[in-house]
Design an enzyme around this catalytic site. Sequence first.
Site, mmCIF file in Angstrom:
data_model
loop_
_atom_site.group_PDB
_atom_site.id
_atom_site.type_symbol
_atom_site.label_atom_id
_atom_site.label_comp_id
_atom_site.label_asym_id
_atom_site.label_seq_id
_atom_site.Cartn_x
_atom_site.Cartn_y
_atom_site.Cartn_z
ATOM 1 N N ASP A 171 0.842 -1.196 0.000
ATOM 2 C CA ASP A 171 0.000 0.000 0.000
ATOM 3 C C ASP A 171 0.877 1.245 0.000
ATOM 4 O O ASP A 171 2.108 1.146 0.014
ATOM 5 C CB ASP A 171 -0.933 -0.003 1.227
ATOM 6 C CG ASP A 171 -0.171 0.125 2.544
ATOM 7 O OD1 ASP A 171 1.074 0.175 2.529
ATOM 8 O OD2 ASP A 171 -0.830 0.183 3.595
ATOM 9 N N ASP A 213 1.439 4.589 2.273
ATOM 10 C CA ASP A 213 1.109 5.197 3.570
ATOM 11 C C ASP A 213 1.485 6.669 3.543
ATOM 12 O O ASP A 213 2.647 7.010 3.308
ATOM 13 C CB ASP A 213 1.897 4.488 4.687
ATOM 14 C CG ASP A 213 1.648 2.987 4.689
ATOM 15 O OD1 ASP A 213 0.541 2.573 5.034
ATOM 16 O OD2 ASP A 213 2.574 2.228 4.323
ATOM 17 N N ASP A 224 -3.317 4.494 2.561
ATOM 18 C CA ASP A 224 -3.678 4.865 3.938
ATOM 19 C C ASP A 224 -3.303 6.329 4.151
ATOM 20 O O ASP A 224 -2.163 6.722 3.911
ATOM 21 C CB ASP A 224 -2.889 4.027 4.966
ATOM 22 C CG ASP A 224 -3.383 2.587 5.042
ATOM 23 O OD1 ASP A 224 -4.442 2.291 4.442
ATOM 24 O OD2 ASP A 224 -2.707 1.764 5.690
HETATM 25 N N1 DCT Z 1 2.732 -0.360 11.774
HETATM 26 C C1 DCT Z 1 3.039 -0.817 13.040
HETATM 27 N N2 DCT Z 1 2.246 -1.756 13.616
HETATM 28 C C2 DCT Z 1 1.172 -2.236 12.950
HETATM 29 C C3 DCT Z 1 0.874 -1.779 11.670
HETATM 30 C C4 DCT Z 1 1.680 -0.833 11.079
HETATM 31 O O1 DCT Z 1 3.993 -0.386 13.657
HETATM 32 N N3 DCT Z 1 0.407 -3.150 13.550
HETATM 33 C C5 DCT Z 1 3.591 0.664 11.181
HETATM 34 C C6 DCT Z 1 4.854 0.067 10.631
HETATM 35 C C7 DCT Z 1 4.793 0.277 9.181
HETATM 36 C C8 DCT Z 1 3.704 1.286 8.953
HETATM 37 O O2 DCT Z 1 2.929 1.306 10.121
HETATM 38 C C9 DCT Z 1 2.889 1.003 7.732
HETATM 39 O O3 DCT Z 1 2.310 -0.297 7.819
HETATM 40 P P1 DCT Z 1 2.233 -1.243 6.567
HETATM 41 O O4 DCT Z 1 1.810 -0.505 5.369
HETATM 42 O O5 DCT Z 1 1.409 -2.412 6.963
HETATM 43 O O6 DCT Z 1 3.730 -1.745 6.437
HETATM 44 P P2 DCT Z 1 4.865 -1.386 5.432
HETATM 45 O O7 DCT Z 1 6.117 -1.486 6.179
HETATM 46 O O8 DCT Z 1 4.570 -0.121 4.734
HETATM 47 O O9 DCT Z 1 4.827 -2.589 4.434
HETATM 48 P P3 DCT Z 1 4.147 -2.723 3.004
HETATM 49 O O10 DCT Z 1 5.213 -2.447 2.047
HETATM 50 O O11 DCT Z 1 3.691 -4.127 2.940
HETATM 51 O O12 DCT Z 1 3.045 -1.743 2.928
HETATM 52 MG MG MG Z 2 2.774 0.229 3.667
#
Ligand code: DCT
Ligand code: MG
Length: 510
Positions: free
Chosen positions: A339, A341, A434
Site C-alpha cells: 500500500d 502510507d 492509507d
Molecule cells: N505499523 C506498526 N504496527 C502495525 C501496523 C503498522 O507499527 N500493527 C507501522 C509500521 C509500518 C507502517 O505502520 C505502515 O504499515 P504497513 O503498510 O502495513 O507496512 P509497510 O512497512 O509499509 O509494508 P508494506 O510495504 O507491505 O506496505
Molecule cells: Mg505500507
Amino acid sequence: MYAFPTTSLAPRRKQPKCIKPPKCTSKYDIKFKDIAIYILERKMGASRRYFLMELARKKGFRVEPDLSEYVTHVVSEKNSGAEVLEWLQAKKAGSIPNVAILDISWFTDCMGAGQPVEIERKHRLTLQKICVCKSPSPVVPSRVGVSQYACQRKTTLDNKNTLFTDAFEILAENYEFRENERSCLSFRQAASVLKSLTFTIARMADVDGLPGFGDHIRAVMEDLIEDGESSKVSEVLNDEVYRSLKLFTTIFGVGLRTAEKWHRLGIRTLEEIKSNENLKFSKMQIAGLQHYEDILGGVRKAEADAVAMVVRDAVWTFLPDAVVTLTGGFRRGNKTGHDVDMLITSPIQGKEKELLHKVINLWKKQDLLLYHTIHESTMDEDNLPSKRVNLLDHFQKCFAILKLNQHRGEISSCDGPHDSGGRGKRIWKAIRVDLVFCPFEQYAFALLGWTGSRQFERDLRRYASHEKKMMIDNHALYDKTKKVFVKCESEEEIFGHLGLEYIDPVERNA
Ligand code: DCT
Ligand code: MG
C-alpha cells in the site's frame, strides 16, 4: 546454554600460583580471574579486535593486550590452528605450555552466556586442518554484540540470509494463524536479527552469540544448512488450513476470524467465495474482492510517488502549508509495497482536522475513489489519547482504494471497464492508500511510528520500556521516572532522548 562454573574452565595446565593483575589496568572489574584471554589481530583487524576486547572486559573477562605468560586462552578468527601456532612461534611464544588455541566461536559463546563456557571440541582449532569451518564465511562474521533490539541494529534491504528469513516468515505466519503468539514472535525476532547481519550464515556456529536462537529455531536452520530446505516449512506450505487462511487474508478487509469461518464452511478457493450466495460481505470485502488482482500485485515505487503527488495536490488545494509525507515501506527504501502510507500534518494548529473530508469530497467529484473508510480521531480536545481503543493509534485516518492511471503515472478520472472482462482496455490500477492526519506537535512520533518496520517499532517500544523506563507510541514519549512527556520535534531527537544512535529509515528494515 553452555554455561558452566568458572573453576573448571581454564585449559588443563599447571596453574600459576597466582595470576597477577593485568598489565593494562582495565576500567572494568574482573569477574573471572582464572582465565586470561588474548585475541589475535591477524585476519581480524585492529578495530574489530579492540571492539571484542572491550566487550569482553565489560563483561568481566580479563583480556591481555599482549601475549604474555599469563594468557590462558588464545582466540582467533578465520585462522587455522597451524596458522595460529606458526604465529605464536614467530612471537617466540610457541612454548607457552597448554595455552588453549580457540576459534572465535568459544569467545562468542562466552559473551552470549555472560561467563566463560566449557571448551568443546568445536571450539578448538586443530593443528592438522587448514581451516576449521566446513565452508568458511566470506565476510568476517560480526555476530558479537548484536543487540536483541532492532532499534539498536542497522538493517538495510540487503538481506544476506533470505534462505532462513523466508522460511522463518512462513513459520511465523503459520503460528500467527494458529494464535501461538510466542512462537510467532520468536521466529519474527530471529528473522529480524538475521536480516541485520552483514554475512551469510554458512554453519550453525555462525549463530552462536546471536540473541534469540533457541533449539526450535536452530533445528530449522540445521535442516536448511544441510538440505537447503526445511521439512517443517514444507509441511506448513502443504497444510490445508495454512493455505486457506493465507489465501483468504490476502483479500483486503478479510481478517483471521472471517478466514477461519470460511475455511470451516469448506471453502477453499476465491471462486468458491465469490460464487457462494450464503456469504455476507462487508463493503470493504466487496471492494477487496473486486480489486483483488490489482491489490495483490502490489505497488511499485513510481506508482507510490504518483499517488503521493495526487495526495499532495488534493491536500494543498485546501491547505498549501500542509506537510505531506510518504511513509511506510517506501520511506525505508522499498521498491515495492502492499500500500501507500501517507502522513499529513499542518504547522497551523488544528488545521489538519478539516482536511480529510474536503479531500474525500474532491476525489469523489473527480471520480478517483474506488473505496474508502474513515476512522475519526479518538484523541481528546487537548490531543491526548483517549482511553478508547483504536487501531494502532488514535489519529484520524482513511483506508482507501484509489485509481491510478498507469500510462500517465498519476491517478486518473478516466474510468475503464472493471475487472477481468475489460482488463485489456483498462488504463487505471487500483491502489491501496492509507492517509493519516496528525497534530503538528506529534508529527515526529507519528512519522517514526508509520515508517516501521513493524519489528523495528515493536522493539523500539520494548527497548524504551525495558531499558529506559520510558513509554513511546505514535503520539508521545513518556518518562516514567520523571513522570513527564518529553517533547521531540524530530526523529533524531526521539532517538537521542532514548539514548539510541540515530538509525536512518533505510536501515530500519528489521
Ligand atoms: N505499523 C506498526 N504496527 C502495525 C501496523 C503498522 O507499527 N500493527 C507501522 C509500521 C509500518 C507502517 O505502520 C505502515 O504499515 P504497513 O503498510 O502495513 O507496512 P509497510 O512497512 O509499509 O509494508 P508494506 O510495504 O507491505 O506496505
Ligand atoms: Mg505500507
